[in-house]
Design a protein around this motif. Sequence first.
Motif, mmCIF file in Angstrom:
data_model
loop_
_atom_site.group_PDB
_atom_site.id
_atom_site.type_symbol
_atom_site.label_atom_id
_atom_site.label_comp_id
_atom_site.label_asym_id
_atom_site.label_seq_id
_atom_site.Cartn_x
_atom_site.Cartn_y
_atom_site.Cartn_z
ATOM 1 N N PHE A 285 0.838 -1.125 -0.149
ATOM 2 C CA PHE A 285 -0.011 -0.129 -0.104
ATOM 3 C C PHE A 285 0.962 1.224 0.156
ATOM 4 C CE2 PHE A 285 0.769 -1.269 4.255
ATOM 5 C CZ PHE A 285 0.969 -0.057 4.841
ATOM 6 N N VAL B 257 -4.613 6.375 2.276
ATOM 7 C CA VAL B 257 -4.062 5.265 1.850
ATOM 8 C C VAL B 257 -4.726 4.602 0.588
ATOM 9 C CG1 VAL B 257 -3.792 2.837 3.068
ATOM 10 C CG2 VAL B 257 -3.786 4.807 4.570
ATOM 11 N N PHE C 238 -4.054 0.896 -1.499
ATOM 12 C CA PHE C 238 -3.256 -0.186 -1.709
ATOM 13 C C PHE C 238 -2.911 -0.488 -3.288
ATOM 14 C CE2 PHE C 238 -5.074 -1.174 2.321
ATOM 15 C CZ PHE C 238 -4.347 -2.216 2.785
ATOM 16 N N ILE D 136 -12.022 -1.263 1.102
ATOM 17 C CA ILE D 136 -11.318 -1.016 0.004
ATOM 18 C C ILE D 136 -11.818 -1.068 -1.348
ATOM 19 C CG2 ILE D 136 -9.137 -1.538 -1.549
ATOM 20 C CD1 ILE D 136 -8.163 -2.835 1.289
ATOM 21 N N PHE E 24 -8.596 2.962 0.396
ATOM 22 C CA PHE E 24 -8.865 2.687 1.815
ATOM 23 C C PHE E 24 -9.474 3.484 2.672
ATOM 24 C CE2 PHE E 24 -8.100 1.683 6.373
ATOM 25 C CZ PHE E 24 -8.157 0.232 6.157
ATOM 26 N N LEU F 246 -10.878 5.181 5.885
ATOM 27 C CA LEU F 246 -10.536 5.550 7.237
ATOM 28 C C LEU F 246 -11.589 6.353 7.818
ATOM 29 C CD1 LEU F 246 -7.073 7.263 6.330
ATOM 30 C CD2 LEU F 246 -7.449 5.014 7.499
ATOM 31 N N TYR G 299 -4.676 0.664 12.083
ATOM 32 C CA TYR G 299 -6.278 0.408 11.991
ATOM 33 C C TYR G 299 -6.096 -0.499 10.753
ATOM 34 C CZ TYR G 299 -10.971 1.218 10.300
ATOM 35 O OH TYR G 299 -12.149 0.966 10.035
ATOM 36 N N ILE G 300 -5.245 -0.285 9.918
ATOM 37 C CA ILE G 300 -4.914 -0.933 8.694
ATOM 38 C C ILE G 300 -4.676 -2.431 9.047
ATOM 39 C CG2 ILE G 300 -3.364 -1.601 6.479
ATOM 40 C CD1 ILE G 300 -2.805 1.387 6.322
ATOM 41 N N LYS G 301 -3.883 -2.865 9.970
ATOM 42 C CA LYS G 301 -3.627 -4.246 10.346
ATOM 43 C C LYS G 301 -4.920 -4.647 11.058
ATOM 44 C CE LYS G 301 -0.831 -7.153 13.445
ATOM 45 N NZ LYS G 301 0.237 -7.228 14.334
ATOM 46 N N SER H 238 -8.027 -4.094 10.497
ATOM 47 C CA SER H 238 -8.974 -4.087 9.527
ATOM 48 C C SER H 238 -9.214 -5.299 8.731
ATOM 49 C CB SER H 238 -8.787 -2.950 8.209
ATOM 50 O OG SER H 238 -7.739 -3.435 7.500
#
Length: 227
Positions: free
Chosen positions: A88, A103, A105, A114, A120, A122, A142-144, A146
Motif C-alpha cells: 500500500f 491510503v 493499496f 477498499i 482505503f 478511514l 487500523y490497517i492491520k 481491518s
Amino acid sequence: MNDNESQTSNLFRRYQLLIDKNLRGAKVCPAGVYVVPDSNNIYRGSHCPGLAAAPRPSTANPPPPAASVWHGTIFVHRGYFKEGVFKFLIEIPSDYPASIPTVRFVTDMFHPLIDREGYFNLSQQFPHWRPYKDFISHILHYIKNSFRESVISNLQEPACFNVEALRMFNNERTYFAKLAAQCAQMSSSEPILFDRDSNHIMTFTPIDETKFNELRKKLHDAVGSKE
C-alpha cells in the motif's frame, strides 16, 4: 508567506514526519507492517510516479495535494486473509498533521474498506481527524486491524467503499471467506509478489534454500550478539 517562511514551514513539516516515523519507534508500529518513505518524495512538492493514475474517491472537501509518499507492506498471518502480502501507499498531505493522509493499496484487494482503485476508507476509525492526537502510526494499526474478523463485523456501510463485500461478509460468510482467501493467495503468488513494475519501492526477490539458510544464520548471529 515569503520564501524564507515557506522553507521554514516545509522544514518543520519534514521533521514532523521524521518524528512520526522514527521517534515513536517499533512500539507503535504494529508487527507485520513495514513502511519506507519515498526518498524522492519527502516534502519536495512532487507526486510518486503513477499515483495520479487512479482518481481519488469523490468528496465535497478534497484533501490538500500530497507532499510525501510512504510505501508500506503488511503481512497477514491469521484470519480470512491469512498469508496475504499486501502493498500500500500512504499519501501524506502538505499540511500534515492538520489533514489526514490517504491510503491506497497497490495490490488488488477484496475488502469492505477498499474500492476498485485501492483506496482505503478511514472514516469509521477517524470520523474527525484530530491533529497532533491522531498520527500515521494510528492509521497503520487500523490497517492491520481491518483484516480481523472482529473489526470487519463492526463496520458500517457508510464507511465502506466496497459495500457488496460487507454484505457478503454479513450474509454469505462462506463466499466471503473464499474470496478473501483467493485475494491473499494471489497477493503472495510469484507473479504478484516479485513484480518490479508496480509503483512501489518495496520489492521481493526469490531465494534458494542455500541463500535462505545463510540469511537465517546471519539473523540468528545478530540477535545472539545483542543478548
